[in-house]
Design an enzyme around this catalytic site. Structure first.
Site, PDB file in Angstrom:
ATOM      1  N   THR A 185       0.876  -1.171   0.000  1.00  0.00           N
ATOM      2  CA  THR A 185       0.000   0.000   0.000  1.00  0.00           C
ATOM      3  C   THR A 185       0.914   1.221   0.000  1.00  0.00           C
ATOM      4  O   THR A 185       2.048   1.147   0.469  1.00  0.00           O
ATOM      5  CB  THR A 185      -0.888   0.035   1.261  1.00  0.00           C
ATOM      6  OG1 THR A 185      -0.034   0.130   2.397  1.00  0.00           O
ATOM      7  CG2 THR A 185      -1.735  -1.201   1.364  1.00  0.00           C
ATOM      8  N   GLU A 330      -5.596  -4.311  -0.076  1.00  0.00           N
ATOM      9  CA  GLU A 330      -5.868  -5.446   0.820  1.00  0.00           C
ATOM     10  C   GLU A 330      -7.062  -6.286   0.380  1.00  0.00           C
ATOM     11  O   GLU A 330      -7.276  -7.368   0.906  1.00  0.00           O
ATOM     12  CB  GLU A 330      -6.141  -4.937   2.248  1.00  0.00           C
ATOM     13  CG  GLU A 330      -4.919  -4.425   2.991  1.00  0.00           C
ATOM     14  CD  GLU A 330      -4.659  -2.948   2.762  1.00  0.00           C
ATOM     15  OE1 GLU A 330      -5.074  -2.417   1.704  1.00  0.00           O
ATOM     16  OE2 GLU A 330      -4.032  -2.319   3.632  1.00  0.00           O
ATOM     17  N   LYS A 438     -13.892  16.010  12.975  1.00  0.00           N
ATOM     18  CA  LYS A 438     -14.726  15.864  14.157  1.00  0.00           C
ATOM     19  C   LYS A 438     -15.077  17.245  14.677  1.00  0.00           C
ATOM     20  O   LYS A 438     -14.232  17.975  15.152  1.00  0.00           O
ATOM     21  CB  LYS A 438     -13.991  15.056  15.232  1.00  0.00           C
ATOM     22  CG  LYS A 438     -13.711  13.644  14.755  1.00  0.00           C
ATOM     23  CD  LYS A 438     -13.436  12.692  15.909  1.00  0.00           C
ATOM     24  CE  LYS A 438     -13.255  11.283  15.384  1.00  0.00           C
ATOM     25  NZ  LYS A 438     -11.887  10.938  15.025  1.00  0.00           N
ATOM     26  N   TRP A 443     -19.361  13.813  13.276  1.00  0.00           N
ATOM     27  CA  TRP A 443     -18.427  13.658  12.160  1.00  0.00           C
ATOM     28  C   TRP A 443     -18.939  14.350  10.912  1.00  0.00           C
ATOM     29  O   TRP A 443     -20.109  14.253  10.571  1.00  0.00           O
ATOM     30  CB  TRP A 443     -18.237  12.163  11.847  1.00  0.00           C
ATOM     31  CG  TRP A 443     -17.449  11.442  12.896  1.00  0.00           C
ATOM     32  CD1 TRP A 443     -16.925  11.977  14.029  1.00  0.00           C
ATOM     33  CD2 TRP A 443     -17.113  10.058  12.897  1.00  0.00           C
ATOM     34  NE1 TRP A 443     -16.278  11.002  14.756  1.00  0.00           N
ATOM     35  CE2 TRP A 443     -16.377   9.818  14.085  1.00  0.00           C
ATOM     36  CE3 TRP A 443     -17.349   8.992  12.031  1.00  0.00           C
ATOM     37  CZ2 TRP A 443     -15.872   8.553  14.412  1.00  0.00           C
ATOM     38  CZ3 TRP A 443     -16.853   7.739  12.357  1.00  0.00           C
ATOM     39  CH2 TRP A 443     -16.118   7.532  13.538  1.00  0.00           C
TER      40      TRP A 443
HETATM   41  P1  ADP Z   1      -3.294   3.330  -1.117  1.00  0.00           P
HETATM   42  O1  ADP Z   1      -3.848   3.178   0.258  1.00  0.00           O
HETATM   43  O2  ADP Z   1      -1.977   2.721  -1.299  1.00  0.00           O
HETATM   44  O3  ADP Z   1      -3.468   4.681  -1.715  1.00  0.00           O
HETATM   45  P2  ADP Z   1      -5.397   1.661  -2.070  1.00  0.00           P
HETATM   46  O4  ADP Z   1      -5.821   1.543  -3.478  1.00  0.00           O
HETATM   47  O5  ADP Z   1      -5.203   0.421  -1.329  1.00  0.00           O
HETATM   48  O6  ADP Z   1      -4.108   2.462  -2.134  1.00  0.00           O
HETATM   49  O7  ADP Z   1      -6.391   2.626  -1.324  1.00  0.00           O
HETATM   50  C1  ADP Z   1      -7.601   2.144  -0.841  1.00  0.00           C
HETATM   51  C2  ADP Z   1      -8.415   3.270  -0.290  1.00  0.00           C
HETATM   52  O8  ADP Z   1      -8.825   4.153  -1.316  1.00  0.00           O
HETATM   53  C3  ADP Z   1      -9.693   2.829   0.342  1.00  0.00           C
HETATM   54  O9  ADP Z   1      -9.487   2.368   1.648  1.00  0.00           O
HETATM   55  C4  ADP Z   1     -10.527   4.102   0.287  1.00  0.00           C
HETATM   56  O10 ADP Z   1     -10.195   4.993   1.325  1.00  0.00           O
HETATM   57  C5  ADP Z   1     -10.079   4.730  -1.001  1.00  0.00           C
HETATM   58  N1  ADP Z   1     -11.036   4.435  -2.073  1.00  0.00           N
HETATM   59  C6  ADP Z   1     -10.947   3.504  -3.024  1.00  0.00           C
HETATM   60  N2  ADP Z   1     -12.001   3.559  -3.859  1.00  0.00           N
HETATM   61  C7  ADP Z   1     -12.806   4.546  -3.420  1.00  0.00           C
HETATM   62  C8  ADP Z   1     -14.062   5.112  -3.845  1.00  0.00           C
HETATM   63  N3  ADP Z   1     -14.714   4.681  -4.923  1.00  0.00           N
HETATM   64  N4  ADP Z   1     -14.564   6.116  -3.106  1.00  0.00           N
HETATM   65  C9  ADP Z   1     -13.942   6.587  -2.020  1.00  0.00           C
HETATM   66  N5  ADP Z   1     -12.760   6.111  -1.579  1.00  0.00           N
HETATM   67  C10 ADP Z   1     -12.198   5.108  -2.266  1.00  0.00           C
END
Ligand code: ADP
Length: 540
Positions: A185, A330, A438, A443
């Site tokens: 990640t 993940e 917050k 929230w």
């Molecule tokens: P990194 O954390 O390395 O940037 P990831 O692709 O694993 O890459 O990121 C996943 C995160 O991206 C999710 O936990 C979420 O917060 C965000 N995310 C992914 N798709 C969406 C979406 N359609 N809308 C909002 N947030 C998203």
């Protein structure tokens, strides 16, 4: 009593075998890093992947060893990917957009023995070379004619390496839970963490992706994955494309609006996938030049929330359906998709938008629920914020070389996202938990405000962060990158939000920035934004 069906290990070599056997002539078209468009087929990719495997074996690469790629989406990257995985080694896709220190960290953490790199990244690897002593050799994914002079260890041109190799090689023949891919990640939340996919998880993820509510690919589909193979497996397309026998169009190093538009049209692409910023770039290019899309039917957008304005523009101006996807490294990455239900389909598009901006429902194979801080499962009422928890055969249960399990007592992984689920079952991400604002114990969703704010015609990018407030703890501040030539009128942007969000969500200030930084996977880097604005104070 056990069933009496065959035990057929779910290993990903069977995916490329299937593509060769049943869709061998289907094209894979690449904008090569050297420049020209090159065409190959699944049969040729299969053969060359076998040669890669034999080269690896010749260098003493054994099952479980990590072999990295630092590469764009290309035919050669697919060959390397299957060549590595086929012999039970682990393909570690490196993200070149990471800071050099992060790259050094993950190459060392993974103990990569070999790196396959595109020409683009040779200087980057040369710069970090002193810090990655365990890398034994670097293969540059080009031919002898384009091979640069380099001090990288045992550097050779890819074409020269595979030319002399046999195409005979036994693939698979190991346990389906064998590790297969490794992806870190991007570390927006601390040190990068390695997600170690297995053959089984990737195979199941491929089947999951073939559902019509996900990629739904067929042999008649032409797919352009703009999302890189180093960003959560190109969202499954490097497996799903060959599995379905669909034609693939690989964009190489060029992901700007003009380059993507050209490929979409000349290769008659029907389906494409990318993060929102890529699509904003494409739309800007098409608007500037008065262009239309003639073959694209659907686009998958995910990685960060999809603004309403983007969904509307694709629908109204180009007749293209936006499918929003939520997922993460993940989760392999597919988690949920914004497919309309039959009830919603019968509504006018304007009314559907309320659901189309949500991240949607999980396909078969993903379990999902909301939990409060005390671990209680929350109702699907559409407004209670909770921690988004997921479970399934394509979800990680631990990180590579990190102590301990990352799932709760019931086997659910905490995504770090905060979300709501409505009575139609539509999940909506309100924030990453560390980005939630917050205010007075309640929230505020930064994402929801951003998505509306970016729809203003003068705005290119919008981000909302919390600023310290003596009474309310935190209050939202709207940060804007305006389109070229536009000047900030704060009130205009507050008026634009009026009536679309709760009164107490209204930002306390609007600030124009020259730049809103994007992270390694193309999303707004809020950690960096907060750092840059650490001296910012709310107006009294
Ligand atoms: P990194 O954390 O390395 O940037 P990831 O692709 O694993 O890459 O990121 C996943 C995160 O991206 C999710 O936990 C979420 O917060 C965000 N995310 C992914 N798709 C969406 C979406 N359609 N809308 C909002 N947030 C998203």
């Amino acid at each position: 009593m056990l069933g009496l069906m065959q035990d057929w290990p779910l290993t990903v070599d069977k995916i490329i075998d299937h593509a060769k056997n049943w869709h061998g002539d289907r094209e894979v078209v690449t904008r090569s890093v050297e420049g020209p468009i090159v065409r190959t087929t699944y049969a040729a990719i299969h053969e060359r992947a076998r040669r890669v495997s034999n080269a690896l074996k010749g260098w003493g690469i054994k099952p479980g060893d990590r072999v990295a790629t630092l590469a764009w989406n290309t035919d050669k990257h697919i060959e390397t990917w299957y060549g590595v995985m086929g012999i039970g080694a682990v393909c570690h896709t490196l993200n070149p957009r990471l800071f050099p220190e992060q790259l050094i960290y993950i190459i060392n953490h993974a103990e990569d023995r070999v790196i396959f790199t595109d020409l683009t990244f040779v200087p980057l690897l040369e710069a970090i070379l002193p810090h990655i002593p365990k890398v034994e050799r670097v293969i540059v994914m080009t031919d002898a004619a384009h091979m640069p002079q380099t001090k990288l260890p045992r550097a050779e041109a890819y074409e020269a390496v595979i030319a002399g190799q046999s195409t005979d090689c036994v693939w698979g023949d190991f346990e389906e839970n064998t590790a297969c891919g490794l992806c870190y990640t991007s570390g927006t939340t601390g040190n990068p963490k390695g997600v170690l996919y297995s053959h089984r998880s990737n195979f199941i993820h491929t089947l999951l992706g073939l559902q019509s509510t996900v990629l739904g690919a067929t042999p008649s589909e032409v797919i352009l994955p703009v999302v890189p193979m180093f960003h959560a497996n190109a969202w499954g397309i490097a497996f799903g494309g060959p599995a379905a026998g669909a034609k693939l169009v690989m964009p190489g190093a060029k992901m700007d609006g003009a380059s993507i538009y050209e490929l979409l049209e000349t290769e008659k692409v029907t389906f494409s996938a990318a993060v929102p910023t890529v699509w904003q770039g494409l739309l800007m290019h098409m608007r500037e030049h008065g262009l239309k899309l003639s073959t694209v039917k659907r686009v998958l957008i995910g990685g960060s929330a999809v603004p309403e304005s983007l969904i509307r523009a694709f629908h109204d101006d180009y007749g293209v359906e936006v499918l929003q996807g939520w997922g993460m490294t993940e989760t392999s990455p597919i988690g949920t998709l914004s497919n309309m239900t039959p009830e919603l389909e019968s509504l006018p598009f304007e009314e559907q938008l309320k659901w189309r901006v949500k991240q949607g429902t999980p396909p078969l194979g993903v379990e999902l629920k909301l939990k409060d801080d005390a671990g209680r499962t929350l109702d699907h009422d559409g407004h209670t914020f909770g921690h988004l928890m997921v479970k399934g055969p394509t979800v990680a249960r631990a990180y590579f070389r990190e102590e301990g399990s990352i799932v709760d007592g019931e086997g659910f992984f905490d995504t770090g996202d905060v979300a709501t689920v409505d009575d139609m079952g539509f999940m909506q991400i309100t924030d990453r938990s560390k980005d939630v604002i917050k205010s007075g114990g309640e929230w505020i969703s930064s994402i929801e405000i951003e998505n509306i704010a970016v729809g203003h015609p003068k705005v290119e990018l919008a981000a909302v962060i919390g600023a310290a407030h003596p009474k309310w703890d935190e209050r939202p501040v709207l940060l804007l990158k305006l389109k070229e030539g536009e000047a900030l009128d704060k009130q205009e942007h507050l008026d634009f939000l009026q009536g679309k969000i709760a009164k107490w969500w209204m930002p306390d200030d609007v600030v124009a920035l020259d730049e809103i930084p994007l992270g390694a996977t193309g999303k707004i880097d809020k950690k960096l934004l907060r750092e840059r604005l650490k001296d910012y104070r709310l107006p009294a």
